[in-house]
Each structure stands twice: as C-alpha cells, then as structure tokens.
Motif scaffolding. Structure first.
Motif, PDB file in Angstrom:
ATOM      1  N   PRO A  42      -0.446   8.982  -5.566  1.00  0.00           N
ATOM      2  CA  PRO A  42      -0.945   9.686  -4.373  1.00  0.00           C
ATOM      3  C   PRO A  42      -2.329  10.306  -4.559  1.00  0.00           C
ATOM      4  O   PRO A  42      -3.084  10.426  -3.588  1.00  0.00           O
ATOM      5  N   LYS A  43      -2.688  10.681  -5.791  1.00  0.00           N
ATOM      6  CA  LYS A  43      -3.995  11.304  -6.024  1.00  0.00           C
ATOM      7  C   LYS A  43      -5.130  10.294  -5.964  1.00  0.00           C
ATOM      8  O   LYS A  43      -6.302  10.693  -5.929  1.00  0.00           O
ATOM      9  N   ARG A  44      -4.788   9.022  -5.969  1.00  0.00           N
ATOM     10  CA  ARG A  44      -5.818   7.980  -5.911  1.00  0.00           C
ATOM     11  C   ARG A  44      -6.106   7.537  -4.482  1.00  0.00           C
ATOM     12  O   ARG A  44      -6.981   6.708  -4.251  1.00  0.00           O
ATOM     13  N   VAL A  45      -5.361   8.075  -3.522  1.00  0.00           N
ATOM     14  CA  VAL A  45      -5.498   7.627  -2.128  1.00  0.00           C
ATOM     15  C   VAL A  45      -5.976   8.793  -1.265  1.00  0.00           C
ATOM     16  O   VAL A  45      -5.285   9.802  -1.122  1.00  0.00           O
ATOM     17  N   LEU A  46      -7.156   8.652  -0.688  1.00  0.00           N
ATOM     18  CA  LEU A  46      -7.715   9.686   0.193  1.00  0.00           C
ATOM     19  C   LEU A  46      -7.013   9.707   1.545  1.00  0.00           C
ATOM     20  O   LEU A  46      -6.702  10.770   2.089  1.00  0.00           O
ATOM     21  N   ALA A  47      -6.791   8.524   2.091  1.00  0.00           N
ATOM     22  CA  ALA A  47      -6.175   8.379   3.408  1.00  0.00           C
ATOM     23  C   ALA A  47      -5.731   6.932   3.534  1.00  0.00           C
ATOM     24  O   ALA A  47      -6.225   6.053   2.816  1.00  0.00           O
ATOM     25  N   GLN A  48      -4.794   6.699   4.457  1.00  0.00           N
ATOM     26  CA  GLN A  48      -4.297   5.328   4.599  1.00  0.00           C
ATOM     27  C   GLN A  48      -3.798   5.083   6.016  1.00  0.00           C
ATOM     28  O   GLN A  48      -3.330   6.008   6.693  1.00  0.00           O
ATOM     29  N   VAL A  49      -3.899   3.813   6.432  1.00  0.00           N
ATOM     30  CA  VAL A  49      -3.387   3.414   7.746  1.00  0.00           C
ATOM     31  C   VAL A  49      -2.755   2.030   7.611  1.00  0.00           C
ATOM     32  O   VAL A  49      -3.331   1.130   6.988  1.00  0.00           O
ATOM     33  N   TYR A  50      -1.552   1.901   8.179  1.00  0.00           N
ATOM     34  CA  TYR A  50      -0.801   0.655   8.073  1.00  0.00           C
ATOM     35  C   TYR A  50      -0.230   0.273   9.429  1.00  0.00           C
ATOM     36  O   TYR A  50       0.023   1.136  10.274  1.00  0.00           O
ATOM     37  N   TRP A  51       0.020  -1.000   9.605  1.00  0.00           N
ATOM     38  CA  TRP A  51       0.589  -1.489  10.861  1.00  0.00           C
ATOM     39  C   TRP A  51       1.561  -2.643  10.563  1.00  0.00           C
ATOM     40  O   TRP A  51       1.438  -3.334   9.559  1.00  0.00           O
ATOM     41  N   GLY A  87       0.813  -1.211   0.000  1.00  0.00           N
ATOM     42  CA  GLY A  87       0.000   0.000   0.000  1.00  0.00           C
ATOM     43  C   GLY A  87       0.843   1.256   0.000  1.00  0.00           C
ATOM     44  O   GLY A  87       0.531   2.232  -0.704  1.00  0.00           O
ATOM     45  N   LEU A  88       1.925   1.262   0.758  1.00  0.00           N
ATOM     46  CA  LEU A  88       2.780   2.441   0.824  1.00  0.00           C
ATOM     47  C   LEU A  88       3.456   2.702  -0.522  1.00  0.00           C
ATOM     48  O   LEU A  88       3.606   3.854  -0.941  1.00  0.00           O
ATOM     49  N   ILE A  89       3.833   1.626  -1.219  1.00  0.00           N
ATOM     50  CA  ILE A  89       4.413   1.793  -2.562  1.00  0.00           C
ATOM     51  C   ILE A  89       3.366   2.353  -3.514  1.00  0.00           C
ATOM     52  O   ILE A  89       3.629   3.299  -4.269  1.00  0.00           O
ATOM     53  N   TYR A  90       2.168   1.778  -3.496  1.00  0.00           N
ATOM     54  CA  TYR A  90       1.093   2.252  -4.377  1.00  0.00           C
ATOM     55  C   TYR A  90       0.781   3.721  -4.122  1.00  0.00           C
ATOM     56  O   TYR A  90       0.619   4.513  -5.067  1.00  0.00           O
ATOM     57  N   SER A  91       0.697   4.112  -2.862  1.00  0.00           N
ATOM     58  CA  SER A  91       0.343   5.504  -2.554  1.00  0.00           C
ATOM     59  C   SER A  91       1.456   6.456  -2.953  1.00  0.00           C
ATOM     60  O   SER A  91       1.193   7.625  -3.263  1.00  0.00           O
ATOM     61  N   ASN A  98      13.469 -13.762  -4.385  1.00  0.00           N
ATOM     62  CA  ASN A  98      13.608 -12.748  -5.444  1.00  0.00           C
ATOM     63  C   ASN A  98      13.803 -11.339  -4.889  1.00  0.00           C
ATOM     64  O   ASN A  98      13.617 -10.357  -5.602  1.00  0.00           O
ATOM     65  N   ARG A  99      14.153 -11.253  -3.598  1.00  0.00           N
ATOM     66  CA  ARG A  99      14.403  -9.972  -2.919  1.00  0.00           C
ATOM     67  C   ARG A  99      13.224  -9.001  -3.096  1.00  0.00           C
ATOM     68  O   ARG A  99      13.400  -7.808  -3.291  1.00  0.00           O
ATOM     69  N   TYR A 100      12.030  -9.562  -3.051  1.00  0.00           N
ATOM     70  CA  TYR A 100      10.790  -8.780  -3.092  1.00  0.00           C
ATOM     71  C   TYR A 100      10.705  -7.914  -4.346  1.00  0.00           C
ATOM     72  O   TYR A 100      10.040  -6.884  -4.362  1.00  0.00           O
ATOM     73  N   PHE A 101      11.360  -8.382  -5.409  1.00  0.00           N
ATOM     74  CA  PHE A 101      11.275  -7.724  -6.709  1.00  0.00           C
ATOM     75  C   PHE A 101      11.597  -6.235  -6.620  1.00  0.00           C
ATOM     76  O   PHE A 101      10.944  -5.406  -7.242  1.00  0.00           O
ATOM     77  N   ASP A 102      12.612  -5.930  -5.824  1.00  0.00           N
ATOM     78  CA  ASP A 102      13.131  -4.561  -5.665  1.00  0.00           C
ATOM     79  C   ASP A 102      12.090  -3.612  -5.081  1.00  0.00           C
ATOM     80  O   ASP A 102      12.067  -2.413  -5.384  1.00  0.00           O
ATOM     81  N   ALA A 103      11.246  -4.137  -4.206  1.00  0.00           N
ATOM     82  CA  ALA A 103      10.213  -3.309  -3.579  1.00  0.00           C
ATOM     83  C   ALA A 103      10.819  -2.168  -2.763  1.00  0.00           C
ATOM     84  O   ALA A 103      10.237  -1.072  -2.695  1.00  0.00           O
ATOM     85  N   TYR A 104      11.989  -2.404  -2.176  1.00  0.00           N
ATOM     86  CA  TYR A 104      12.569  -1.384  -1.315  1.00  0.00           C
ATOM     87  C   TYR A 104      12.947  -0.133  -2.110  1.00  0.00           C
ATOM     88  O   TYR A 104      12.786   0.992  -1.613  1.00  0.00           O
ATOM     89  N   THR A 105      13.420  -0.306  -3.319  1.00  0.00           N
ATOM     90  CA  THR A 105      13.745   0.851  -4.163  1.00  0.00           C
ATOM     91  C   THR A 105      12.506   1.699  -4.423  1.00  0.00           C
ATOM     92  O   THR A 105      12.548   2.932  -4.328  1.00  0.00           O
ATOM     93  N   LEU A 106      11.380   1.048  -4.718  1.00  0.00           N
ATOM     94  CA  LEU A 106      10.135   1.781  -4.958  1.00  0.00           C
ATOM     95  C   LEU A 106       9.617   2.436  -3.681  1.00  0.00           C
ATOM     96  O   LEU A 106       9.078   3.543  -3.710  1.00  0.00           O
ATOM     97  N   MET A 107       9.780   1.755  -2.553  1.00  0.00           N
ATOM     98  CA  MET A 107       9.349   2.351  -1.283  1.00  0.00           C
ATOM     99  C   MET A 107      10.114   3.637  -1.002  1.00  0.00           C
ATOM    100  O   MET A 107       9.531   4.654  -0.605  1.00  0.00           O
ATOM    101  N   LYS A 108      11.422   3.596  -1.215  1.00  0.00           N
ATOM    102  CA  LYS A 108      12.239   4.785  -0.957  1.00  0.00           C
ATOM    103  C   LYS A 108      11.915   5.900  -1.948  1.00  0.00           C
ATOM    104  O   LYS A 108      11.884   7.085  -1.574  1.00  0.00           O
ATOM    105  N   ALA A 109      11.655   5.537  -3.207  1.00  0.00           N
ATOM    106  CA  ALA A 109      11.361   6.548  -4.223  1.00  0.00           C
ATOM    107  C   ALA A 109      10.057   7.284  -3.923  1.00  0.00           C
ATOM    108  O   ALA A 109       9.916   8.476  -4.232  1.00  0.00           O
ATOM    109  N   GLY A 110       9.093   6.586  -3.316  1.00  0.00           N
ATOM    110  CA  GLY A 110       7.808   7.215  -3.011  1.00  0.00           C
ATOM    111  C   GLY A 110       7.711   7.796  -1.625  1.00  0.00           C
ATOM    112  O   GLY A 110       6.675   8.326  -1.221  1.00  0.00           O
ATOM    113  N   ARG A 111       8.809   7.722  -0.878  1.00  0.00           N
ATOM    114  CA  ARG A 111       8.826   8.153   0.509  1.00  0.00           C
ATOM    115  C   ARG A 111       8.487   9.642   0.624  1.00  0.00           C
ATOM    116  O   ARG A 111       9.133  10.491   0.031  1.00  0.00           O
ATOM    117  N   GLY A 112       7.426   9.955   1.385  1.00  0.00           N
ATOM    118  CA  GLY A 112       7.035  11.341   1.596  1.00  0.00           C
ATOM    119  C   GLY A 112       6.064  11.879   0.559  1.00  0.00           C
ATOM    120  O   GLY A 112       5.595  13.009   0.682  1.00  0.00           O
TER     121      GLY A 112
END
Length: 320
Positions: free
Chosen positions: A120-129, A112-116, A230-244
């Motif tokens: 970002p314009k497609r997400v009104l609000a989000q909560v993760y745990w 969800g954090l990667i998608y948002s 498969n090292r999560y298919f490089d998910a960490y790179t996308l997470m960092k790119a969308g950070r903030g």
C-alpha cells in the motif's frame, strides 16, 4: 488524449525465460501511472492513452508475461500470479519510482488491487473498472453453464460446441479448450471461439465481428485458459487478504451491463470493506469494455481524479 510516440521503450529480461516490453508516454515529469491490462494476456494498446491527460501523466504501459510485445509470445512457463506481481515491483525499482498510481480493467484491476493490498505504501492512488473476481464463482460465471451462459445461450452453445464439449462437465470443457489452445488439432477454431465469447460479454447486444486468430488473440486465449484452469493461482485469497488495506484514493467503476465481471460478485466482495476505504461508481447501462462511451467517460473522469490526488501528494505544479 491518444498516444503518439513513446519517450522510452525497453525490453526487460526477467531471467526466467520472459522478456517484458515496457513503453512510456506523456510527460516524463508527470504523475507516474502503471497501466495494467486485462485478460490476462490481452496486452496493451494505443486506446489506453485516451484515458489520461498525457500532459500531466507519465504513462507506463507494461505488456505482462506472454502478452502484447513481450516474449515469448503466449508463453506459459513461469507465467503465474506471483510472477506478475514480482514483475510490477521489479519495474518500479528499475524505474526508481518511490510510489506510483495504478490503473486497469478486468484482470488488470484484479492484479492491481492485489498489489496495492500487499504494497500500500507504493501506491499513491488507484482506479479500476470491470474488476474481475477470481473466485470459483467468478470463473464459473464466465465459462460455466449457469452464469453468463444463461443470458447469452446461443452464443454459449457456439462456445462449448467448438470444443465439442456439449453436455460435458465444466472441468472437461476447460481441459478440452486448454489442450486445443496449446496445439490441438482444432487450435485455430478454439482461439476464435474463445475470443468471440468474451467479446459477446464485453459488448453485449452488439454485433461481434468474426475474429481472425491473430497473434494477440492466440496469446489472450492461451493465457486466459492457463490462468482459469489453475484457478488464477489462488488470486482470490490474496485479494481478500488485502481487502481494505488500499491507499486512501481508491476508485472502483462498474457497469450495470458488465457480463464478464457481474456487479453482484463485485458487491459481495466489497461488502465487508469499510465504505470510507474506497469510492464506488455504478455506471447505469455501462458495459465491460471501455470502448463503450459510458464506461470510457466514467473511467476518464476517474483517472483525472486519481492524477489530481497523486499530484497533490507529490506537490507537483502545472506541467511545464
């Protein structure tokens, strides 16, 4: 509020060999919320409905590729991060939803954090745990010998011993599990051991019940192993790119006793992000699993705030 009967149930063909199972609960006119389950591969369950006031929520439960009631069960072909993200957009468009809320835990929170960050314009609000950090450090903490293994050494010995990988390298351990979970001669034992190890970390110092290798346990183990190797298919790179780049209402909830997704890795990930870009709730004594009362209470409150924020943006009144 527990789930009753869905007001809609659908199977969507991706044209890539996967058929996705989608159910909708609650109020069809309520705030749309896509629930993203963890694993990857765990599938959705009725427990998720207890996190929401369904009189105000249009709850959309998606069984991701190979998970839950989606087909083929445990399917690994064309099952990767980009495919999961594409499926989210495909479903949003199919449901004709302009923008929605996202909620999820563990790898569901990662997704969800990667998608948002991408949309970002497609997400009104989000909560993760229990946000899983899909870096090499996050993977090594979970399955290697120097992370969670140090806190639960006896259980970890059982985990590596089942794969007969004692004193072998981390990569060898992963490779042996991957082969066994995909038809090796120790498949049933490895399915049970994989799921037991994660249950130990999700509900620490409890008494994990024996895991019978059932349909969902098999899919969870296979898909988790597939993503890990498969090292999560490089998910960490996308997470960092969308950070903030997340929507204004972004909440992250973390238990201090979460040994699947430890707090120190989450804090390192969040450190470069402006503090006004998200809210962070630290649950003292909270575990990884929302079966834990402390975590369930914190997440329920977070979901209520998310729904209120989205309803204000959509200018929705009280449910009819």
């Amino acid at each position: 509020m527990a789930l009753t009967e869905p007001f809609a149930e659908t199977w969507l063909d991706t044209d890539e060999g996967h058929i996705l199972h989608l159910t909708q609960y609650g109020n069809p006119d309520g705030v749309p919320v896509l629930y993203l389950h963890g694993g990857p591969g765990a599938g959705c369950s009725a427990n998720e409905g207890q996190l929401f006031d369904l009189s105000k929520t249009r709850l959309i439960l998606l069984d991701q590729r190979g998970s839950g009631d989606s087909l083929p069960h445990g399917g690994l072909q064309d099952n990767n991060l980009l495919a999961l993200l594409t499926d989210i957009e495909r479903i949003r468009q199919w449901l004709k939803i302009e923008a929605w809320c996202l909620a999820g835990g563990s790898f569901g929170a990662t997704l969800g954090l990667i998608y948002s960050g991408l949309c970002p314009k497609r997400v009104l609000a989000q909560v993760y745990w229990g946000l899983f950090i899909p870096s090499d450090q996050g993977r090594d903490w979970l399955y290697g010998g120097n992370g969670a293994a140090k806190r639960f050494p006896i259980d970890y010995l059982g985990f590596v011993g089942t794969a007969k990988a004692d004193n072998l390298s981390f990569n060898t351990l992963m490779a042996r599990y991957y082969r066994a979970l995909n038809g090796g001669n120790r498949m049933q034992q490895c399915i049970a051991a994989w799921n037991r190890w994660e249950r130990v970390l999700a509900q620490p110092w409890g008494v994990p019940l024996p895991v019978e290798p059932m349909k969902r346990e098999e899919a969870t183990a296979r898909i988790e192993s597939h993503y890990a190797i498969n090292r999560y298919f490089d998910a960490y790179t996308l997470m960092k790119a969308g950070r903030g780049k997340w929507p204004a209402h972004t909440e992250i909830i973390q238990g201090s006793q979460d040994w699947v997704c430890p707090d120190h890795l989450l804090r390192e990930f969040l450190a470069p992000v402006a503090k006004d870009s998200f809210s962070y709730t630290h649950v003292s004594g909270g575990f990884h699993s929302i079966d834990d009362v402390k975590m369930h209470t914190a997440v329920y409150s977070g979901c209520a705030r998310m729904i209120a924020s989205a309803a204000a943006q959509l200018q929705l009144g009280e449910p009819r």
